[in-house]
Scaffold this motif. Structure first.
Motif, mmCIF file in Angstrom:
data_model
loop_
_atom_site.group_PDB
_atom_site.id
_atom_site.type_symbol
_atom_site.label_atom_id
_atom_site.label_comp_id
_atom_site.label_asym_id
_atom_site.label_seq_id
_atom_site.Cartn_x
_atom_site.Cartn_y
_atom_site.Cartn_z
ATOM 1 N N PHE A 1 5.055 -0.656 -8.476
ATOM 2 C CA PHE A 1 6.092 -0.905 -7.493
ATOM 3 C C PHE A 1 7.117 0.227 -7.555
ATOM 4 C CE2 PHE A 1 4.920 -5.452 -8.401
ATOM 5 C CZ PHE A 1 4.512 -5.783 -7.120
ATOM 6 N N THR A 2 7.651 0.600 -6.412
ATOM 7 C CA THR A 2 8.738 1.580 -6.407
ATOM 8 C C THR A 2 10.002 0.927 -6.976
ATOM 9 O OG1 THR A 2 9.529 0.983 -4.201
ATOM 10 C CG2 THR A 2 7.785 2.671 -4.324
ATOM 11 N N ASP A 3 10.996 1.737 -7.288
ATOM 12 C CA ASP A 3 12.252 1.183 -7.793
ATOM 13 C C ASP A 3 12.874 0.231 -6.772
ATOM 14 O OD1 ASP A 3 11.979 2.633 -10.122
ATOM 15 O OD2 ASP A 3 13.335 4.241 -9.509
ATOM 16 N N GLU A 4 12.815 0.612 -5.502
ATOM 17 C CA GLU A 4 13.379 -0.239 -4.450
ATOM 18 C C GLU A 4 12.643 -1.569 -4.369
ATOM 19 O OE1 GLU A 4 13.869 -0.127 0.409
ATOM 20 O OE2 GLU A 4 13.655 1.761 -0.673
ATOM 21 N N ALA B 1 0.855 -1.189 0.000
ATOM 22 C CA ALA B 1 0.000 0.000 0.000
ATOM 23 C C ALA B 1 0.889 1.238 0.000
ATOM 24 C CB ALA B 1 -0.915 -0.012 1.219
ATOM 25 N N HIS B 2 0.779 2.046 -1.033
ATOM 26 C CA HIS B 2 1.696 3.171 -1.198
ATOM 27 C C HIS B 2 1.157 4.506 -0.689
ATOM 28 C CE1 HIS B 2 3.327 0.225 -4.140
ATOM 29 N NE2 HIS B 2 4.444 0.617 -3.554
ATOM 30 N N GLU B 3 -0.139 4.624 -0.477
ATOM 31 C CA GLU B 3 -0.692 5.902 -0.039
ATOM 32 C C GLU B 3 -1.230 5.879 1.384
ATOM 33 O OE1 GLU B 3 -3.529 7.538 -2.772
ATOM 34 O OE2 GLU B 3 -2.160 7.369 -4.463
ATOM 35 N N LEU B 4 -1.429 4.705 1.930
ATOM 36 C CA LEU B 4 -2.016 4.589 3.264
ATOM 37 C C LEU B 4 -0.991 4.961 4.328
ATOM 38 C CD1 LEU B 4 -4.597 3.641 4.786
ATOM 39 C CD2 LEU B 4 -3.483 1.409 4.991
ATOM 40 N N THR B 5 -1.390 5.844 5.242
ATOM 41 C CA THR B 5 -0.536 6.174 6.381
ATOM 42 C C THR B 5 -1.117 5.533 7.631
ATOM 43 O OG1 THR B 5 -1.730 8.207 6.938
ATOM 44 C CG2 THR B 5 0.106 8.401 5.359
ATOM 45 N N ALA B 6 -0.258 5.237 8.574
ATOM 46 C CA ALA B 6 -0.709 4.600 9.811
ATOM 47 C C ALA B 6 -1.687 5.492 10.550
ATOM 48 C CB ALA B 6 0.496 4.274 10.690
ATOM 49 N N SER B 7 -1.392 6.777 10.640
ATOM 50 C CA SER B 7 -2.297 7.683 11.368
ATOM 51 C C SER B 7 -3.607 7.867 10.624
ATOM 52 C CB SER B 7 -1.617 9.034 11.606
ATOM 53 O OG SER B 7 -1.264 9.638 10.377
ATOM 54 N N GLY B 8 -3.544 7.936 9.292
ATOM 55 C CA GLY B 8 -4.775 8.062 8.509
ATOM 56 C C GLY B 8 -5.672 6.850 8.667
ATOM 57 N N THR C 1 6.777 -20.520 -2.773
ATOM 58 C CA THR C 1 7.192 -20.039 -4.084
ATOM 59 C C THR C 1 6.753 -18.589 -4.171
ATOM 60 O OG1 THR C 1 6.928 -22.231 -5.061
ATOM 61 C CG2 THR C 1 6.962 -20.356 -6.574
ATOM 62 N N LEU C 2 7.703 -17.669 -4.250
ATOM 63 C CA LEU C 2 7.404 -16.248 -4.265
ATOM 64 C C LEU C 2 7.106 -15.804 -5.689
ATOM 65 C CD1 LEU C 2 7.183 -13.632 -2.641
ATOM 66 C CD2 LEU C 2 9.621 -13.276 -3.034
ATOM 67 N N VAL C 3 5.877 -15.321 -5.897
ATOM 68 C CA VAL C 3 5.415 -14.943 -7.225
ATOM 69 C C VAL C 3 5.072 -13.461 -7.228
ATOM 70 C CG1 VAL C 3 3.699 -15.359 -9.036
ATOM 71 C CG2 VAL C 3 4.468 -17.260 -7.580
ATOM 72 N N GLU C 4 5.773 -12.711 -8.054
ATOM 73 C CA GLU C 4 5.444 -11.294 -8.247
ATOM 74 C C GLU C 4 4.347 -11.207 -9.296
ATOM 75 O OE1 GLU C 4 7.392 -7.208 -10.096
ATOM 76 O OE2 GLU C 4 8.660 -8.971 -9.810
ATOM 77 N N LEU C 5 3.226 -10.583 -8.945
ATOM 78 C CA LEU C 5 2.148 -10.362 -9.909
ATOM 79 C C LEU C 5 2.377 -9.004 -10.555
ATOM 80 C CD1 LEU C 5 -0.897 -11.698 -7.867
ATOM 81 C CD2 LEU C 5 0.229 -12.794 -9.805
ATOM 82 N N HIS C 6 2.601 -9.020 -11.872
ATOM 83 C CA HIS C 6 2.948 -7.790 -12.575
ATOM 84 C C HIS C 6 2.445 -7.897 -14.016
ATOM 85 C CE1 HIS C 6 5.325 -4.543 -14.287
ATOM 86 N NE2 HIS C 6 5.609 -4.153 -13.046
#
Length: 197
Positions: A153-156, A8-15, A123-128
């Motif tokens: 996904f971010t670059d990292e 989740a890229h936009e969710l903040t803990a406080s929000g 088995t780790l599967v990236e869904l992309h």
């Protein structure tokens, strides 16, 4: 065991902890995340007890365990309330110890790397959308799917998944919402690669 890791890229803990149930999209797209949880864990009139869903957001990991959950409903608001309660309990997550606000729901400090370390022998599967077709993948017995919310996904994250993922697959020729992607992945495994109906 099937596992789904949703970043989740936009969710903040406080929000999330101060969530307004009348504005789920405005709270870091909690509407989409709630749908991911219900798509991952629920069947019609039943819970998938062999499924675990992780939500990774803002330095925290919310873990929902199908075998332990009680009274979860398929609507977005009640699922979002469970996520809200997890983030409200985050101060009880000290060090590596998780806080458990309700049966089957826990929260602890962490990031995607910590979750990948926690997945066990999966088995780790990236869904992309740029992955190879899922039909080319022999259905794994213990699959752990990693997917992003409505953002790329971010670059990292991309670099980490390139290093750690066993497979990178696409579930179809059209880009779907994250929750729909989870449903298709379940169907692929439920049918042994679309072979058994």
């Amino acid at each position: 065991m099937r596992q789904f890791v949703v970043l989740a890229h936009e969710l903040t803990a406080s929000g999330a902890a101060d969530l307004n149930l009348d504005d789920l999209p405005g709270t870091g797209r909690l509407d989409l995340l709630a749908r991911c949880v219900t798509s991952g864990l629920l069947l019609s009139y039943d819970i998938r007890e062999d499924v675990r869903v992780y939500l990774v957001a803002d330095g925290y990991v919310v873990r929902l365990e199908g075998s332990e959950l009680r009274g979860i409903n398929p609507d977005e608001r009640s699922t979002a309330a469970r996520i809200r309660d997890a983030f409200a309990a985050r101060e009880g997550a000290i060090g590596a110890m998780a806080a458990t606000p309700s049966p089957g729901v826990s929260i602890k400090r962490g990031d995607i790397e910590a979750v990948l370390d926690d997945l066990g022998a999966s088995t780790l599967v990236e869904l992309h959308s740029d992955g190879r077709p899922i039909v080319d993948l022999e259905p794994p017995e213990n699959a752990a799917f990693v997917l992003s919310d409505h953002r790329d996904f971010t670059d990292e994250e991309t670099n980490l998944l390139e290093e750690r993922a066993d497979e990178r697959v696409s579930i179809g020729p059209r880009i779907l919402h994250a929750d729909q992607t989870i449903t298709v992945a379940h169907n692929y495994l439920d049918t042994n690669g679309y072979r058994d109906y």
